[in-house]
Design a protein around this motif. Structure first.
Motif, short mmCIF file in Angstrom:
data_model
loop_
_atom_site.label_atom_id
_atom_site.label_comp_id
_atom_site.label_asym_id
_atom_site.label_seq_id
_atom_site.Cartn_x
_atom_site.Cartn_y
_atom_site.Cartn_z
N LEU A 1 6.08 15.46 8.70
CA LEU A 1 7.53 15.27 8.73
C LEU A 1 8.24 16.39 8.00
O LEU A 1 9.25 16.92 8.48
N ARG B 1 -2.92 5.84 1.73
CA ARG B 1 -2.37 7.05 1.13
C ARG B 1 -2.61 8.26 2.03
O ARG B 1 -1.73 9.10 2.19
N ASP C 1 5.44 0.76 4.84
CA ASP C 1 5.49 -0.69 4.61
C ASP C 1 4.08 -1.25 4.39
O ASP C 1 3.83 -2.02 3.47
N MET D 1 9.01 -1.00 -8.81
CA MET D 1 9.75 -0.36 -7.71
C MET D 1 10.90 -1.23 -7.25
O MET D 1 11.95 -0.74 -6.83
N GLY E 1 8.17 10.22 -3.42
CA GLY E 1 7.05 9.31 -3.17
C GLY E 1 5.95 9.49 -4.20
O GLY E 1 5.42 8.52 -4.75
C1 HEM Z 1 10.99 4.62 4.86
C2 HEM Z 1 10.02 3.94 4.59
C3 HEM Z 1 8.98 4.24 3.54
C4 HEM Z 1 8.32 3.27 2.84
C5 HEM Z 1 8.52 1.75 2.97
C6 HEM Z 1 7.42 3.93 1.95
C7 HEM Z 1 6.57 3.26 1.06
C8 HEM Z 1 5.84 3.86 0.07
C9 HEM Z 1 5.17 3.19 -1.01
C10 HEM Z 1 5.17 1.68 -1.22
C11 HEM Z 1 4.58 4.13 -1.79
C12 HEM Z 1 3.79 3.91 -3.09
C13 HEM Z 1 2.38 3.56 -2.84
C14 HEM Z 1 1.59 3.43 -4.10
O1 HEM Z 1 1.90 4.10 -5.08
O2 HEM Z 1 0.66 2.66 -4.14
C15 HEM Z 1 4.84 5.42 -1.20
C16 HEM Z 1 4.37 6.63 -1.67
C17 HEM Z 1 4.63 7.85 -1.07
N1 HEM Z 1 5.54 8.12 -0.06
FE1 HEM Z 1 6.53 6.71 1.02
N2 HEM Z 1 7.51 5.29 2.11
C18 HEM Z 1 8.47 5.52 3.08
C19 HEM Z 1 8.90 6.75 3.55
C20 HEM Z 1 8.37 7.98 3.14
C21 HEM Z 1 8.74 9.27 3.65
C22 HEM Z 1 9.78 9.49 4.74
C23 HEM Z 1 7.98 10.22 3.01
C24 HEM Z 1 7.92 11.71 3.15
C25 HEM Z 1 8.29 12.42 4.14
C26 HEM Z 1 7.13 9.52 2.07
C27 HEM Z 1 6.20 10.13 1.22
C28 HEM Z 1 5.48 9.46 0.27
C29 HEM Z 1 4.48 10.10 -0.57
C30 HEM Z 1 4.07 11.58 -0.52
C31 HEM Z 1 3.95 9.10 -1.42
C32 HEM Z 1 2.88 9.29 -2.50
C33 HEM Z 1 1.51 9.28 -1.93
C34 HEM Z 1 1.07 7.94 -1.50
O3 HEM Z 1 0.93 7.06 -2.36
O4 HEM Z 1 0.84 7.79 -0.32
N3 HEM Z 1 7.39 8.17 2.19
N4 HEM Z 1 5.63 5.24 -0.06
#
Ligand code: HEM
Ligand code: HDD
Ligand code: HEM
Lengths: 471, 340
Positions: free
Chosen positions: A193, A183, A239, A256, A376
């Motif tokens: 970003l 996280r 990922d 999801m 996210g």
């Molecule tokens: C493109 C591929 C991406 C994948 C595969 C991905 C995957 C994930 C996953 C699986 C979660 C949930 C995790 C959890 O709740 O346990 C998550 C949360 C989140 N994502 Fe992404 N993400 C991607 C891109 C992005 C981008 C481009 C941003 C922002 C610029 C972003 C910002 C966030 C934020 C702020 C969270 C919530 C905090 C966290 O759990 O880390 N993500 N993401």
């Protein structure tokens, strides 16, 4: 659950206030580091372009920072006002983490901000750079503590429940809980970003208006480099984050993916689009790519992941929401990587600053980082439901017992004040950025820095060196 | 148990809150005095005297909240639920006041007045809400076990309205004496005039609270007026009166009619410190009056201990660089330079 149910109202209130708050810290974190880089480059290369950019972005930083502070103040109290049973139960863990955040980060930021914004004539360049570094470090430290706290709520460990409340037994385990590293990296990259896209879109906007001076070009170029490198790293990090979630919160991943059940030996498809229906317990209108779900999530051709049906009905997060918030985030992430790659290709062809379609794309992507970040967070938080501390305490048991009337009144006040105040603030921020870094300010000039926020013009000059010893 | 963690924590939180009251008190006081100063240029000077430090001042409030959550989670939960409405009011006030620092210099000249109203209005709302919360706190809460059992408007009473207004006046005293120290000329003269009227008002306010609380709460009367106590505690009211008189003497120039400088501000700080001490004496050892002592509300020892290490190591460092910031921006803020 009706929408006037007090628990739902408390959740809406918390979600609303934190969604506003997180936008400002994300930009504070990104701009803080960006300013440190600009000042460092200026000190090394002595190129005034960097200094002009520093002055320009530090004004935006000041406005954004003020909004981050006051919206954050609300958060620190909402744990008690809205989630008092949660705080009584788990305050033994979240309290010390928040206390460390105040002690190591908030005071640091507040203490050095004055020197950073107005100190050009009051302290020497070395001490000034130090102040910028402290502010930048403060923002990152702050993120670290608050994410440790949130991650612990997602994947709790290192505690026992004694006398009906959480008692931490191993602080290292509490802080370095299983989802924390993922996280932290994912959110840190999201903040960088979001800032790179914001800076990049400002640059592209000025380029489209033919205001292409070296300052505009430099900031646009820096933003495009940032995207090229960070967007793919973020996709990889996301990922990895997903695999971690599959291990610790499988119901969230199932929601999801809109994945309901497994037949023996059958692979998991990747559902590109569809409409998860919680009552019918299936995903309607699904457009599927066979085997891809298995490949991404298990790295095998036929691997299976738990389906939502395998969890008791009361333990299933709302798939219809997180299915879509997840796709918005991933989709935008792909577009960010595309923007970065296009930028590199145009740079190689020498057209980075004049391909107008590309510049329009960059302008349009300005808010994408913030939107992806919010999407996210919604995926993470709504996917954690119905738990507030995953597997340990339910959200419904966490809420204070306010009446629906009290909660709706305060919610209405929050919405009115936030929209008016932060709406105006954001418009001031955009106006500031729209002015552009046109005028060269040159080497440190005391008066150049007076017009931003909080002018300290009245303060007397003092000897920088003697003042520095207190730091 | 070797170390009394709960006792150390209640002292730290008490210290943090006192830092908050005196430091953010004079910033809020500036906003409270805004309506009495019409000149834009003078208003700018007033804002400039606190602009570099208000953020750090407000951080003490966050420390108070976080410290309470870390060391006494039960008290944090019950108090904030019971004080939900005044807390939301305070937060809204602090939002308006905080952003106005930035926005009033960013707005077009023609919109400036709106942010001036937000600045003053936010300061009044925040000060009143803090005072009303204090009054409700003294009045006590309906609690069973870990739950607040009262209603959303229980905090509202004649007494809490009185303390709400009282805190506005007390912050105005800090603000006016701060400006006497930080400014010169006409503005300073005007502030001396205001302070001369505010200091007696604060003294009367303290007097009324000192009579009202023992009358309303038997335990508080016993604390102050039972036999050995009354002798130990007598210095507090005596010092309050002496401090106010000394302050008035400085403000009216006394025999040698010199312009006062830092004196009235330091005396105002001391006066508030005494008032704060008086309240602490009345309420000790309750953290949720009338019946829950700070020991009853203590969090796990592991939590208190872990957070204490950080607090003891880091608070001195914070005090050092806060002192540095005040040192950098010391001296009078004159109108000559102004901001551009
Ligand atoms: C493109 C591929 C991406 C994948 C595969 C991905 C995957 C994930 C996953 C699986 C979660 C949930 C995790 C959890 O709740 O346990 C998550 C949360 C989140 N994502 Fe992404 N993400 C991607 C891109 C992005 C981008 C481009 C941003 C922002 C610029 C972003 C910002 C966030 C934020 C702020 C969270 C919530 C905090 C966290 O759990 O880390 N993500 N993401
Ligand atoms: C990823 C980072 C992040 C996240 C998830 C949060 N914050 Fe935040 N917060 C910051 C990153 C940050 C920051 C970058 O450090 C800020 C923004 C501007 C500033 O002054 O610090 C800040 C400001 C800020 C302040 C004002 C500090 C001051 O007075 O200087 C408080 C009290 C909080 N936050 C509290 C919270 C709480 C209780 C949160 C959770 C519900 C929260 N923040 C989520
Ligand atoms: C900063 C970005 C964050 C955003 C945008 C965010 C978003 C949300 C949203 C939308 C909800 C409502 C979920 C629902 O109603 O189903 C929620 C709930 C909640 N979040 Fe977060 N969250 C963030 C960070 C945090 C952090 C850092 C913490 C803790 C330290 C936290 C703790 C909670 C709690 C206690 C709730 C209420 C209980 C619940 O509904 O889950 N959140 N958040």
């Amino acid at each position: 659950m009706s929408y006037l149910d007090p628990v739902m109202l408390a959740r809406i209130q918390f979600g609303f206030t934190i969604s506003f708050h997180i936008v400002f810290p994300a930009i504070t974190i990104g701009l803080g580091s960006y300013l440190a880089v600009l000042e460092g480059l200026w000190l090394i290369r002595k190129d005034p372009v960097y200094l002009d950019l520093y002055h320009f972005w530090s004004k935006a930083f000041a406005v954004n920072f003020a909004m981050g502070v006051v919206s954050g103040l609300v958060m620190a109290y909402e744990f008690g006002t809205n989630w008092s049973y949660f705080s009584t139960f788990a305050g033994g863990v979240t309290g010390p983490l928040l206390a460390y955040e105040v002690l190591t980060a908030f005071f640091l930021e507040a203490g050095f901000l004055g020197v950073m914004l107005f100190g050009w004539t009051k302290v020497g360049p070395g001490l000034h750079f130090f102040a910028t570094l402290m502010v930048a470090a403060g923002t990152v430290v702050s993120m670290t503590w608050i994410l440790a706290s949130n991650s612990w709520m997602q994947t709790p460990q290192g505690y026992e429940i004694i006398g009906g409340r959480v008692v931490p037994t191993d602080w290292l385990k509490v802080i370095f809980n299983p989802s924390f590293p993922y996280r932290l990296v994912h959110m840190g990259l999201a903040a960088y970003l979001a800032t790179a896209l914001f800076v990049g879109s400002a640059g592209a906007w000025h380029l489209l208006k033919y205001r292409d001076n070296p300052r505009v070009k430099t900031m646009f170029s820096m933003a495009m480099w940032m995207l090229l490198i960070v967007a793919p790293v973020q996709i990889f990090a996301g990922d990895e984050h997903g695999h971690n979630t599959l291990e610790y919160q499988p119901a969230k991943i199932a929601a999801m993916e809109g994945h309901w059940s497994n037949a023996p030996g059958e692979s998991v498809p990747l559902i590109l689009f569809g409409w998860p229906d919680m009552a019918a317990r299936k995903t309607l209108y699904a457009l599927e790519v066979p085997h891809l779900g298995s490949l991404i999530l298990t790295h095998t051709w036929d691997g299976q992941i738990p389906g939502l049906d395998e969890f008791p009905a009361g333990d299933r997060p709302d798939s219809a929401i997180v299915f879509w918030t997840f796709r918005i985030m991933v989709g935008l992430g792909m577009l960010m990587a595309l923007l970065g790659v296009l930028g590199a290709w145009l740079r190689w062809r020498g057209q980075l600053y004049d391909q107008r379609l590309f510049l329009r794309f960059a302008v349009a992507m300005g808010p994408a980082g913030i939107v992806a970040m919010l999407a996210g967070w919604m995926t993470t938080e709504i996917g954690r439901q119905p738990w507030v501390v995953y597997g340990v305490m339910r959200t419904a048991d966490a809420a204070s017992r306010h009446s629906a009337l009290a909660l709706s009144t305060t919610l209405a006040i929050f919405v009115a004040v936030y929209c008016a105040v932060f709406g105006t603030g954001i418009s001031y921020l955009l106006k500031l950025v729209a002015k552009g870094p046109d005028r060269g300010i040159g080497p440190p000039d005391p008066h150049a820095n007076l017009s931003p926020a909080r002018p300290l013009s009245g303060a007397p000059d003092i000897d920088p060196l003697s003042a520095g010893t207190g730091a | 148990m070797g170390i009394d963690l709960s006792l150390i924590w209640i002292v730290i939180i008490g210290f943090g809150l006192m830092m908050y009251v005196v430091m953010d008190g004079f910033d809020l006081g500036i906003g409270i005095l805004f309506p009495f100063v019409a000149d834009t240029h003078e208003r700018d000077i007033m804002v400039n005297t606190v602009a570099p430090v208000w953020d750090g001042n407000e951080t003490w409030l966050v420390l108070g909240g976080a410290g309470l959550l870390a060391a006494f989670p039960l008290a944090y939960s019950v108090l904030l639920s019971a004080l939900y409405i005044p807390i939301v009011m305070m937060l809204m006030g602090l939002i308006l006041r905080g952003v106005a620092f930035e926005f009033r210099f960013k707005a077009d000249e023609s919109h400036r007045w709106a942010w001036d109203i937000a600045f003053a209005g936010g300061s009044y709302i925040a000060a009143f809400a803090q005072g009303a919360a204090l009054g409700a706190f003294i009045g006590g809460f309906v609690v069973t076990g870990p739950s607040y059992e009262g209603g959303a408007l229980d905090w509202l009473s004649p007494f809490s309205v009185f303390t709400g207004l009282g805190v506005i006046v007390a912050y105005a005293m800090l603000g006016s004496t701060w400006l006497i120290m930080k400014t010169g000329g006409a503005l300073q003269g005007r502030m001396i005039g205001h302070a001369k009227r505010i200091v007696p008002a604060v003294l009367i306010g303290i007097g009324i609270v000192s009579v009202w609380t023992p009358l309303a709460h038997g335990a508080i009367a016993t604390r102050w007026f039972s036999v050995p106590n009354i002798f130990y505690l007598a210095p507090v009211p005596i010092l309050v009166v002496a401090t106010s008189l000394l302050s008035m003497r400085l403000l009216t120039g006394g025999a040698d009619s010199r312009v006062p400088n830092a004196g009235p501000f330091l005396l105002a700080l001391f006066l508030l410190f005494l008032g704060y001490t008086g309240l602490a004496i009345s309420l000790w050892p309750n953290i949720i009056p009338p019946g829950v002592s700070f020991r009853d509300a203590a969090g796990p020892v592991q939590s208190q201990g872990f957070a204490l290490v950080g607090a003891l190591l880091i608070i001195p460092v914070i005090l050092a660089y806060t002192g540095f910031a005040y040192h950098v921006f010391r001296g009078k803020v004159t109108g000559k330079e102004g901001y551009h």
